[in-house]
Each structure stands twice: as C-alpha cells, then as structure tokens.
Design a protein around this motif. Sequence first.
Motif, mmCIF file in Angstrom:
data_model
loop_
_atom_site.group_PDB
_atom_site.id
_atom_site.type_symbol
_atom_site.label_atom_id
_atom_site.label_comp_id
_atom_site.label_asym_id
_atom_site.label_seq_id
_atom_site.Cartn_x
_atom_site.Cartn_y
_atom_site.Cartn_z
ATOM 1 N N LEU A 28 4.827 -0.282 -6.301
ATOM 2 C CA LEU A 28 3.591 0.481 -6.139
ATOM 3 C C LEU A 28 3.308 0.805 -4.676
ATOM 4 O O LEU A 28 2.677 1.823 -4.375
ATOM 5 C CB LEU A 28 2.409 -0.282 -6.745
ATOM 6 C CG LEU A 28 2.485 -0.563 -8.252
ATOM 7 C CD1 LEU A 28 1.247 -1.331 -8.710
ATOM 8 C CD2 LEU A 28 2.633 0.727 -9.045
ATOM 9 N N TYR A 29 3.760 -0.050 -3.784
ATOM 10 C CA TYR A 29 3.605 0.199 -2.342
ATOM 11 C C TYR A 29 4.473 1.376 -1.895
ATOM 12 O O TYR A 29 4.081 2.149 -1.017
ATOM 13 C CB TYR A 29 3.968 -1.072 -1.586
ATOM 14 C CG TYR A 29 3.888 -0.963 -0.087
ATOM 15 C CD1 TYR A 29 2.661 -0.944 0.575
ATOM 16 C CD2 TYR A 29 5.057 -0.910 0.683
ATOM 17 C CE1 TYR A 29 2.595 -0.852 1.960
ATOM 18 C CE2 TYR A 29 5.000 -0.830 2.070
ATOM 19 C CZ TYR A 29 3.773 -0.802 2.700
ATOM 20 O OH TYR A 29 3.715 -0.713 4.073
ATOM 21 N N LYS A 30 5.665 1.498 -2.467
ATOM 22 C CA LYS A 30 6.551 2.647 -2.261
ATOM 23 C C LYS A 30 6.857 2.899 -0.795
ATOM 24 O O LYS A 30 6.799 4.036 -0.318
ATOM 25 C CB LYS A 30 5.944 3.905 -2.892
ATOM 26 C CG LYS A 30 5.709 3.808 -4.382
ATOM 27 C CD LYS A 30 5.091 5.088 -4.921
ATOM 28 C CE LYS A 30 4.794 4.985 -6.402
ATOM 29 N NZ LYS A 30 4.154 6.211 -6.937
ATOM 30 N N ASN A 31 7.141 1.836 -0.070
ATOM 31 C CA ASN A 31 7.477 1.948 1.356
ATOM 32 C C ASN A 31 6.379 2.634 2.160
ATOM 33 O O ASN A 31 6.631 3.283 3.170
ATOM 34 C CB ASN A 31 8.807 2.687 1.541
ATOM 35 C CG ASN A 31 9.429 2.425 2.898
ATOM 36 O OD1 ASN A 31 9.276 1.343 3.474
ATOM 37 N ND2 ASN A 31 10.126 3.418 3.439
ATOM 38 N N GLY A 32 5.150 2.490 1.710
ATOM 39 C CA GLY A 32 4.000 3.045 2.427
ATOM 40 C C GLY A 32 3.375 4.256 1.754
ATOM 41 O O GLY A 32 2.206 4.560 1.998
ATOM 42 N N THR A 33 4.131 4.953 0.908
ATOM 43 C CA THR A 33 3.578 6.122 0.229
ATOM 44 C C THR A 33 2.428 5.730 -0.697
ATOM 45 O O THR A 33 1.502 6.511 -0.934
ATOM 46 C CB THR A 33 4.669 6.844 -0.580
ATOM 47 O OG1 THR A 33 5.735 7.209 0.300
ATOM 48 C CG2 THR A 33 4.135 8.099 -1.245
ATOM 49 N N GLY A 34 2.462 4.510 -1.213
ATOM 50 C CA GLY A 34 1.394 4.048 -2.091
ATOM 51 C C GLY A 34 0.136 3.611 -1.381
ATOM 52 O O GLY A 34 -0.874 3.288 -2.042
ATOM 53 N N CYS A 35 0.145 3.579 -0.062
ATOM 54 C CA CYS A 35 -1.062 3.224 0.685
ATOM 55 C C CYS A 35 -2.172 4.233 0.402
ATOM 56 O O CYS A 35 -1.951 5.448 0.427
ATOM 57 C CB CYS A 35 -0.771 3.195 2.183
ATOM 58 S SG CYS A 35 0.295 1.838 2.707
#
Length: 250
Positions: free
Chosen positions: A69-76
């Motif tokens: 869910l974090y997606k390497n920061g995209t989920g922020c």
Amino acid sequence: MGFSLKFHCCLMSVMVLLPTLCYAQDYVKSRATYYGSPDCLGTPRGACGYGEFGRTVNDANVAGASYRLYKNGTGCGTCYQVRCTNPQLCTDNGVNIVVTDYGEGDNTDFILSPRAYSRMAQSDKAAELFAYGVVEVEHKRIPCRYSGYKMQFKVHERSKYPNYLAIVILYQAGQTEILAADIWQADCKEWIGMRRAYGAVFDTTYPPSGAVTLRFQVQGSAGVYWVQASNVIPSDWKAGVAYESDIELE
C-alpha cells in the motif's frame, strides 16, 4: 502570484478540475496494529517526509502502510476506511485514515496511530481492543477530503536556497496518487523531471531562478493526467514554508 490547473491528454490541454472519483471498491480483509506514542499522534519522522503534518493531519487519524500500500512512496497521502471485524468490540464504520508513513507488523497492512486505533472501538471498549494488539480488519480506499484546504507545496526543511529544492505535496485530496513531478526550466523551455527522493518528497539540484512552476502526474479512476501549478513557489522561497495553490483534486 498566479496559479493554474491544466489537464493534459494526448495533444489537448484544457483547464479543468479532475472529476470526482466515485467508483466502488470492495473491502479487503487484512490485519492492523498500532504503535506506541505518548501523545497518541503520528510518528514525528514518518517515511513519507510530511513531518509535523503527518502527525496531526486528519485529526491525527493516520497510519503507516505495508509495502503493497505504501508503493515506494506513491501511496503517501492516500486515504482508507479501516474497521475491525469483531462486532463485540468494534463499530460498523471504523476509522478513516491517511497514510503518512511506512510500517509492517505481524502480517498487517496498517500500523495505526493510537488515536486511529481507538476510534475503531465502541465507546467503552477501547481498552479491550488495545489489549489485542493486532486485530482482524477490513479496509477500502476512499477519497481524501480536506475542508477549507487546497493543495499546498511545502519546501522541505532540507532545501538549501538557491541550489537545492525539495518539495512535499500536502492536502492531496480525492482518490488519487502522485506518480511523478516535473519542474519548468524557462531558459531551455522544457520540463525537467524531479527525483522522488523518498516517500512523498521530490527534489532537484540547481532549481531555476525566479518563481517555480511545477507539474505533477496524477493517477485516478479516469487514468493518468498531468496537473500544472504555475509560479506556485516564489523566487525567494524558504525552507519549511508551505505555499498554497488553487488546486483541488476530486
């Protein structure tokens, strides 16, 4: 200072607001826990790079999300409804949270702030819920809503005027994800890609002089779009200051 919002698709460029994202999504079964915090707020150094914003936004109903869910920061900056599945302890609606950090526990998708974790419980059952530590939950993606706020571009505290600029996008509304950010180089008349330094932080060395124009790539239910913010950061920008745009994602 002027601002603009532009929608880019193939060869067309028109001024629009992104449409409201209202597609349905089923709940996903998972697990959640919480982290220790004496003030019940978020973590002061979350992996998204939000700083104090990441501790207190959404009335401190925030969470660290798992890798998927974090997606390497995209989920922020994305928002979820999370509710535990024990009807003896938990409410039907659970809690709406904002992802401001990365974190994984015992097969969990969320590590909630203590405040968010307690709000999944019925009014007199919070202590019992905390005693579980890890609980079964179900969650679904929901639009983020920030009444009274438009999107802001914060100059990260590590920026060094005028040779290094890092920005963080705040109040990312709607059901969207920020995929990339570019900065306009007026002297060579082209967009230069910014690096995703980590989380939601994008940076560049030797930014252009003068007011800064940015564009960022948004992914939503209608596909992928470029949204532009002209002269959104002044020429005399200062580290730690957030500059408001006129952009409201839906």
